[in-house]
Scaffold this motif. Structure first.
Motif, PDB file in Angstrom:
ATOM      1  N   ALA A 217       0.830  -1.207   0.000  1.00  0.00           N
ATOM      2  CA  ALA A 217       0.000   0.000   0.000  1.00  0.00           C
ATOM      3  C   ALA A 217       0.863   1.254   0.000  1.00  0.00           C
ATOM      4  N   LYS A 218       1.988   1.200   0.688  1.00  0.00           N
ATOM      5  CA  LYS A 218       2.881   2.355   0.738  1.00  0.00           C
ATOM      6  C   LYS A 218       3.424   2.684  -0.649  1.00  0.00           C
ATOM      7  N   ASP A 219       3.853   1.638  -1.399  1.00  0.00           N
ATOM      8  CA  ASP A 219       4.394   1.893  -2.738  1.00  0.00           C
ATOM      9  C   ASP A 219       3.320   2.409  -3.686  1.00  0.00           C
ATOM     10  N   LEU A 220       2.084   1.961  -3.486  1.00  0.00           N
ATOM     11  CA  LEU A 220       0.994   2.443  -4.340  1.00  0.00           C
ATOM     12  C   LEU A 220       0.690   3.919  -4.096  1.00  0.00           C
ATOM     13  N   ALA A 221       1.064   4.417  -2.912  1.00  0.00           N
ATOM     14  CA  ALA A 221       0.732   5.794  -2.544  1.00  0.00           C
ATOM     15  C   ALA A 221       1.823   6.797  -2.877  1.00  0.00           C
ATOM     16  N   HIS A 222       2.907   6.364  -3.472  1.00  0.00           N
ATOM     17  CA  HIS A 222       4.000   7.295  -3.783  1.00  0.00           C
ATOM     18  C   HIS A 222       3.552   8.337  -4.815  1.00  0.00           C
ATOM     19  N   PRO A 223       4.173   9.532  -4.798  1.00  0.00           N
ATOM     20  CA  PRO A 223       3.731  10.628  -5.677  1.00  0.00           C
ATOM     21  C   PRO A 223       4.118  10.430  -7.141  1.00  0.00           C
ATOM     22  N   ARG A 224       3.440  11.180  -7.993  1.00  0.00           N
ATOM     23  CA  ARG A 224       3.827  11.254  -9.401  1.00  0.00           C
ATOM     24  C   ARG A 224       5.075  12.136  -9.519  1.00  0.00           C
ATOM     25  N   LEU A 225       5.714  12.086 -10.693  1.00  0.00           N
ATOM     26  CA  LEU A 225       6.996  12.766 -10.888  1.00  0.00           C
ATOM     27  C   LEU A 225       6.901  14.259 -10.599  1.00  0.00           C
ATOM     28  N   ALA A 226       5.805  14.891 -10.970  1.00  0.00           N
ATOM     29  CA  ALA A 226       5.665  16.344 -10.779  1.00  0.00           C
ATOM     30  C   ALA A 226       5.688  16.731  -9.308  1.00  0.00           C
ATOM     31  N   ASP A 227       5.394  15.776  -8.434  1.00  0.00           N
ATOM     32  CA  ASP A 227       5.341  16.061  -6.997  1.00  0.00           C
ATOM     33  C   ASP A 227       6.525  15.478  -6.225  1.00  0.00           C
ATOM     34  N   VAL A 228       7.456  14.877  -6.923  1.00  0.00           N
ATOM     35  CA  VAL A 228       8.615  14.264  -6.264  1.00  0.00           C
ATOM     36  C   VAL A 228       9.568  15.344  -5.762  1.00  0.00           C
ATOM     37  N   VAL A 229      10.075  15.152  -4.550  1.00  0.00           N
ATOM     38  CA  VAL A 229      11.125  16.032  -4.025  1.00  0.00           C
ATOM     39  C   VAL A 229      12.468  15.468  -4.484  1.00  0.00           C
ATOM     40  N   PRO A 230      13.179  16.165  -5.383  1.00  0.00           N
ATOM     41  CA  PRO A 230      14.446  15.624  -5.890  1.00  0.00           C
ATOM     42  C   PRO A 230      15.479  15.452  -4.773  1.00  0.00           C
ATOM     43  N   ILE A 231      16.317  14.447  -4.928  1.00  0.00           N
ATOM     44  CA  ILE A 231      17.439  14.249  -4.003  1.00  0.00           C
ATOM     45  C   ILE A 231      18.491  15.313  -4.324  1.00  0.00           C
ATOM     46  N   PRO A 232      18.840  16.166  -3.359  1.00  0.00           N
ATOM     47  CA  PRO A 232      19.841  17.204  -3.658  1.00  0.00           C
ATOM     48  C   PRO A 232      21.235  16.611  -3.832  1.00  0.00           C
ATOM     49  N   ALA A 233      22.088  17.374  -4.493  1.00  0.00           N
ATOM     50  CA  ALA A 233      23.483  16.953  -4.638  1.00  0.00           C
ATOM     51  C   ALA A 233      24.145  16.881  -3.276  1.00  0.00           C
ATOM     52  N   LYS A 234      25.193  16.087  -3.172  1.00  0.00           N
ATOM     53  CA  LYS A 234      25.942  16.043  -1.919  1.00  0.00           C
ATOM     54  C   LYS A 234      26.504  17.433  -1.619  1.00  0.00           C
ATOM     55  N   LYS A 235      26.618  17.722  -0.340  1.00  0.00           N
ATOM     56  CA  LYS A 235      27.015  19.054   0.086  1.00  0.00           C
ATOM     57  C   LYS A 235      28.529  19.219   0.115  1.00  0.00           C
ATOM     58  N   THR A 236      28.946  20.474   0.044  1.00  0.00           N
ATOM     59  CA  THR A 236      30.341  20.860   0.243  1.00  0.00           C
ATOM     60  C   THR A 236      30.442  21.598   1.567  1.00  0.00           C
ATOM     61  N   LEU A 237      31.429  21.246   2.369  1.00  0.00           N
ATOM     62  CA  LEU A 237      31.661  21.925   3.635  1.00  0.00           C
ATOM     63  C   LEU A 237      32.992  22.659   3.562  1.00  0.00           C
ATOM     64  N   VAL A 238      32.956  23.969   3.772  1.00  0.00           N
ATOM     65  CA  VAL A 238      34.169  24.785   3.825  1.00  0.00           C
ATOM     66  C   VAL A 238      34.477  25.037   5.299  1.00  0.00           C
ATOM     67  N   VAL A 239      35.609  24.526   5.767  1.00  0.00           N
ATOM     68  CA  VAL A 239      36.018  24.787   7.150  1.00  0.00           C
ATOM     69  C   VAL A 239      37.076  25.883   7.135  1.00  0.00           C
ATOM     70  N   GLY A 240      37.133  26.648   8.223  1.00  0.00           N
ATOM     71  CA  GLY A 240      37.998  27.821   8.239  1.00  0.00           C
ATOM     72  C   GLY A 240      37.378  28.961   7.465  1.00  0.00           C
ATOM     73  N   ALA A 241      36.038  29.030   7.506  1.00  0.00           N
ATOM     74  CA  ALA A 241      35.316  29.983   6.659  1.00  0.00           C
ATOM     75  C   ALA A 241      35.422  31.421   7.132  1.00  0.00           C
TER      76      ALA A 241
END
Length: 468
Positions: free
Chosen positions: A172-196
């Motif tokens: 039932a959970k898989d049947l309830a997943h959103p359509r593409l227009a409503d999908v929250v995209p996975i963001p790119a991996k982050k960059t951390l600047v230390v000593g900022a």
């Protein structure tokens, strides 16, 4: 197992989704059964597979034909294969970017596997009974992880399922997943600047302004000498840029513990985190790792020969960072950025009518922090090979006295007001210990230029800096 193809050569096949690679696996069989190397790090990385560092092995068993699961995109990489049976797999790119929504499908049996990069949605439908679907992942499950899901029946992806979804077992959970227009995209991996908060950190803030994937941490935000294991969810980061350093060259001669803590122990912590989590570590090095006895520009592979404590700590840090599988060591010299620096001091002296004596037997090139930041962005975004790169201003080398004269002239003063003196004469009356300086600090720029990066002439950068 009648469908399993024996005698294949190990081979990687690119797909329509960047980073998603289908693999043909050699399976060795006889009347007793079969054997295969399901995951072989050395052979597969030699053929271009990312050394993704799996930490967990999962098995999904399905007893009925038509069992259908997905479409799930997790924030980790997966190596997916079949131990018994056969599946139809569908993969949809759910990452932010131009290929969002791209689809790839294939049948997988024990003679095939697929590498699924972070953020690509994974789903499958069993085509045989008693199918066991196995996958290696390079992170442990966490309730804080960011997932994305797509409906199996999404009309945009339009997956051509071998068995209609109306006739198969789906949760039932898989049947309830959103359509593409409503999908929250996975963001790119982050960059951390230390000593900022330092001069290079400020330049990196400007270079990455508006980029939501970049985080900045000052010394107050992140203590690099403490245990960093739980300081961040490190698997969410793709790059750490280390702009933090102990830069008090002369003070290091007596504050050895402080210099080693800031330049070596802290870097070792970052190197450990980067190695454990597959992060690219960018570290800034110095001409002080050399003794300055050369007569031609230093290449990246010249042996270390530091003269003082500061140079020793920078050399030790370089050696440490070089053990990180994904690293860029950016070696620079004579750095000028925000805050107090040589150029501003000379401009102030010129304006106040002071005629300085400046060292004329140390030779190098100025490097402006905005150029270092630009070079770091280039290396990390261009796919340049990992390793050490010299990055300074380009143009003819000059002494500190030459640079001071240039500053005087550019600010409307007579360059003849600057008098050249030897290093020994300049420091003769120093009250505290002084670190020995390399007399020759010219670094060869051919390697970074070969990646497509063009350092600016330091004289041009100096004119712009003074004009601002």
């Amino acid at each position: 197992m009648a469908e399993t193809e024996f005698g294949k050569q190990l081979q990687a096949i690119e797909t329509t989704i960047p980073g998603l690679t289908l693999w043909e696996l050699p399976v060795h069989g006889d009347s007793r059964g079969w054997f295969k190397e399901n995951w072989q790090r050395e052979k597969m990385t030699a053929l271009g597979l990312a050394d993704f560092g799996p930490v967990q092995n999962n098995v999904s068993f399905n007893d009925a034909v038509g069992t259908t699961r997905g479409i799930h995109a997790e924030p980790w990489d997966k190596w997916v294969s079949v131990a018994t049976g056969r599946i139809f797999g569908a993969w949809v790119d759910l990452r932010e970017g131009p290929t969002f929504g791209a689809v790839f499908t294939a049948e997988i049996d024990p003679s095939r596997a697929i590498f699924v990069p972070r953020g690509v949605g994974n789903s499958y439908q069993t085509l045989e009974p008693d199918t066991a679907y196995t996958y290696l992942v390079n992170d442990h499950w966490s309730p804080d992880a960011s997932y994305s899901f797509l409906n199996l029946a999404d009309e945009t992806a339009a997956v051509d399922w071998p068995i209609p979804l109306t006739d198969v077992e789906i949760s039932a959970k898989d049947l309830a997943h959103p359509r593409l227009a409503d999908v929250v995209p996975i963001p790119a991996k982050k960059t951390l600047v230390v000593g900022a908060g330092g001069q290079l950190g400020l330049a990196l803030r400007a270079a990455y302004a508006g980029d939501a994937t970049v985080e900045f941490a000052t010394r107050a935000d992140l203590d690099l000498t403490a245990d960093l294991s739980g300081a961040r969810r490190w698997r969410d980061y793709g790059t750490i840029v280390n702009a933090a350093a102990y830069t008090a060259v002369d003070a290091a001669e007596t504050d050895r513990a402080g210099a080693w803590a800031g330049n070596v122990s802290a870097v070792a912590q970052l190197a450990r985190i980067a190695t454990e989590h597959g992060i690219t570590l960018v570290h800034v090095s110095s001409d002080y790792v050399f003794d300055g006895s050369a007569t031609s520009a230093y290449r990246e592979d010249e042996p270390f020969a530091p003269l003082g404590v500061y140079g020793q700590t920078k050399a030790a840090a370089d050696a440490t960072v070089s053990t990180v599988p994904r690293h860029y060591i950016v070696r620079t010299s004579w750095v000028i950025g925000e805050g107090k620096n040589f150029v501003r001091t000379m401009a102030s002296l010129a304006a106040r009518g002071v005629d300085p004596s400046v060292v004329d037997d140390q030779v190098g090139r100025l490097t402006f922090t905005d150029d270092i930041a630009r070079g770091i962005r280039h290396l990390t975004s261009s796919g340049a090979p990992y390793g050490t790169y010299n990055l300074t201003g380009a143009g003819e080398p000059a002494s500190w006295a030459d640079i001071a004269a240039e500053v005087f002239e550019l600010t409307g003063s007579d360059r003849a007001r600057v008098t050249g003196v030897s290093t020994e004469a300049y420091f003769a009356s120093a009250a505290a210990p002084v670190s020995p300086r390399p007399r020759w600090s010219v670094l060869d720029l051919a390697k970074i230029e070969a990646t497509g990066f063009t350092p600016r002439d330091w004289r041009e950068s100096l004119r712009e800096y003074l004009a601002e």
